[in-house]
Design an enzyme around this catalytic site. Structure first.
Site, PDB file in Angstrom:
ATOM      1  N   LYS A  23       0.819  -1.217   0.000  1.00  0.00           N
ATOM      2  CA  LYS A  23       0.000   0.000   0.000  1.00  0.00           C
ATOM      3  C   LYS A  23       0.850   1.262   0.000  1.00  0.00           C
ATOM      4  O   LYS A  23       0.573   2.216  -0.742  1.00  0.00           O
ATOM      5  CB  LYS A  23      -0.930   0.004   1.218  1.00  0.00           C
ATOM      6  CG  LYS A  23      -2.037  -1.029   1.151  1.00  0.00           C
ATOM      7  CD  LYS A  23      -2.927  -0.949   2.389  1.00  0.00           C
ATOM      8  CE  LYS A  23      -4.102  -1.899   2.293  1.00  0.00           C
ATOM      9  NZ  LYS A  23      -5.019  -1.798   3.444  1.00  0.00           N
ATOM     10  N   ARG A  28       4.039   6.042  -3.962  1.00  0.00           N
ATOM     11  CA  ARG A  28       5.070   6.535  -4.887  1.00  0.00           C
ATOM     12  C   ARG A  28       4.588   6.451  -6.331  1.00  0.00           C
ATOM     13  O   ARG A  28       4.761   7.390  -7.114  1.00  0.00           O
ATOM     14  CB  ARG A  28       6.353   5.726  -4.699  1.00  0.00           C
ATOM     15  CG  ARG A  28       7.473   6.117  -5.648  1.00  0.00           C
ATOM     16  CD  ARG A  28       8.719   5.262  -5.459  1.00  0.00           C
ATOM     17  NE  ARG A  28       9.726   5.582  -6.455  1.00  0.00           N
ATOM     18  CZ  ARG A  28      10.618   6.541  -6.341  1.00  0.00           C
ATOM     19  NH1 ARG A  28      10.631   7.296  -5.255  1.00  0.00           N
ATOM     20  NH2 ARG A  28      11.501   6.776  -7.285  1.00  0.00           N
ATOM     21  N   ARG A 106       5.233  10.312  17.451  1.00  0.00           N
ATOM     22  CA  ARG A 106       6.402  10.800  18.185  1.00  0.00           C
ATOM     23  C   ARG A 106       7.350  11.445  17.184  1.00  0.00           C
ATOM     24  O   ARG A 106       7.903  10.765  16.317  1.00  0.00           O
ATOM     25  CB  ARG A 106       7.109   9.643  18.917  1.00  0.00           C
ATOM     26  CG  ARG A 106       6.211   8.827  19.835  1.00  0.00           C
ATOM     27  CD  ARG A 106       7.015   7.793  20.613  1.00  0.00           C
ATOM     28  NE  ARG A 106       6.140   6.848  21.295  1.00  0.00           N
ATOM     29  CZ  ARG A 106       5.984   5.574  20.932  1.00  0.00           C
ATOM     30  NH1 ARG A 106       6.663   5.100  19.902  1.00  0.00           N
ATOM     31  NH2 ARG A 106       5.172   4.773  21.593  1.00  0.00           N
ATOM     32  N   SER A 115      20.849  11.043  21.896  1.00  0.00           N
ATOM     33  CA  SER A 115      21.901  10.343  21.149  1.00  0.00           C
ATOM     34  C   SER A 115      22.149  10.955  19.776  1.00  0.00           C
ATOM     35  O   SER A 115      23.177  10.710  19.142  1.00  0.00           O
ATOM     36  CB  SER A 115      21.521   8.877  20.970  1.00  0.00           C
ATOM     37  OG  SER A 115      20.344   8.760  20.176  1.00  0.00           O
ATOM     38  N   GLU A 140       4.143  -0.172  13.827  1.00  0.00           N
ATOM     39  CA  GLU A 140       4.841   1.117  13.883  1.00  0.00           C
ATOM     40  C   GLU A 140       5.343   1.487  12.498  1.00  0.00           C
ATOM     41  O   GLU A 140       5.956   0.671  11.810  1.00  0.00           O
ATOM     42  CB  GLU A 140       6.014   1.053  14.859  1.00  0.00           C
ATOM     43  CG  GLU A 140       6.746   2.385  15.003  1.00  0.00           C
ATOM     44  CD  GLU A 140       7.899   2.313  15.982  1.00  0.00           C
ATOM     45  OE1 GLU A 140       7.767   2.846  17.094  1.00  0.00           O
ATOM     46  OE2 GLU A 140       8.945   1.713  15.624  1.00  0.00           O
ATOM     47  N   HIS A 156      22.891   1.518  15.227  1.00  0.00           N
ATOM     48  CA  HIS A 156      22.344   0.240  15.682  1.00  0.00           C
ATOM     49  C   HIS A 156      23.415  -0.846  15.646  1.00  0.00           C
ATOM     50  O   HIS A 156      23.517  -1.662  16.569  1.00  0.00           O
ATOM     51  CB  HIS A 156      21.163  -0.164  14.801  1.00  0.00           C
ATOM     52  CG  HIS A 156      20.531  -1.466  15.189  1.00  0.00           C
ATOM     53  ND1 HIS A 156      19.684  -1.586  16.263  1.00  0.00           N
ATOM     54  CD2 HIS A 156      20.643  -2.715  14.655  1.00  0.00           C
ATOM     55  CE1 HIS A 156      19.290  -2.854  16.380  1.00  0.00           C
ATOM     56  NE2 HIS A 156      19.865  -3.552  15.419  1.00  0.00           N
TER      57      HIS A 156
END
Length: 204
Positions: A23, A28, A106, A115, A140, A156
């Protein structure tokens, strides 16, 4: 839990990620067909691995019977943009969609983490259709520029290597890298907006 039990639990999230990728990638194509510059560069997605889930259960003190309510990122989709301003264009589009309900936003783009991490996080409720009927799952969506994604991906990897135990020097270098990343995004936006204005003026 056995491997079969994990697969049964996570199957709706696998389907959710697959559907959302199709979806959101379609956005795009829609922009391109309309001859309008797309804010969506590319879309990726994943379902959290079992070891990552188990680690987070311990770290966040989440009980197994609350996993689907308290772990919002079992299903995760990431939308990459070229420019910072495109992040908010994408967010506005997502807010208008009828196939998902936004539960929380958020903004770590305007309010970056200490950080240096930047991204826009949206927690949604998505109705996935199963053979047993409709199931509403949490997922999310992260929206970020490609520069933000490079920084987050490398951070990460470093975090994994050192198990989150950074020296002060390493923390400062990560912040320096984040500041450079922000500057690069700003320069690209200035170049893009300048080119857009010149193009508009030349067409008048």
């Amino acid at each position: 839990m056995t491997q079969d039990e994990w697969e049964k639990l996570l199957q709706p999230y696998v389907q959710t990620v697959d559907e959302l990728k199709v979806k959101l990638r379609g956005m795009r194509q829609e922009f391109e067909l309309q001859g309008v510059q797309t804010p969506v560069e590319f879309v990726t997605g994943r379902v959290k691995t079992v070891p990552a889930i188990e680690e987070k259960l311990v770290r966040r003190h989440i009980s197994m019977d609350r996993i689907e309510q308290d772990m919002e990122d079992l299903a995760g989709v990431r939308i990459m943009t070229q420019f910072t301003e495109d992040i908010y264009r994408v967010v506005d589009i997502l807010r208008k969609r009828k196939d998902m309900v936004i539960l929380e936003e958020r903004d770590y783009v305007t309010n970056e983490k200490p950080s240096g991490y930047r991204s826009y996080h949206i927690v949604i409720e998505y109705p996935v259709q199963l053979i047993t009927g409709e199931k509403k799952v949490l997922a999310e969506i992260q929206v970020r520029t490609m520069q933000m994604n490079v920084w987050a991906t490398i951070e990460h990897a470093i975090n994994y290597k050192y198990d989150g135990e950074y020296s002060e020097e390493m923390q400062e270098k990560l912040k320096d890298a984040a500041a450079l990343s922000i500057k690069v995004d700003e320069l690209f936006s200035e170049l893009h907006n300048g080119l857009s204005e010149n193009s508009t003026n030349n067409n008048v």
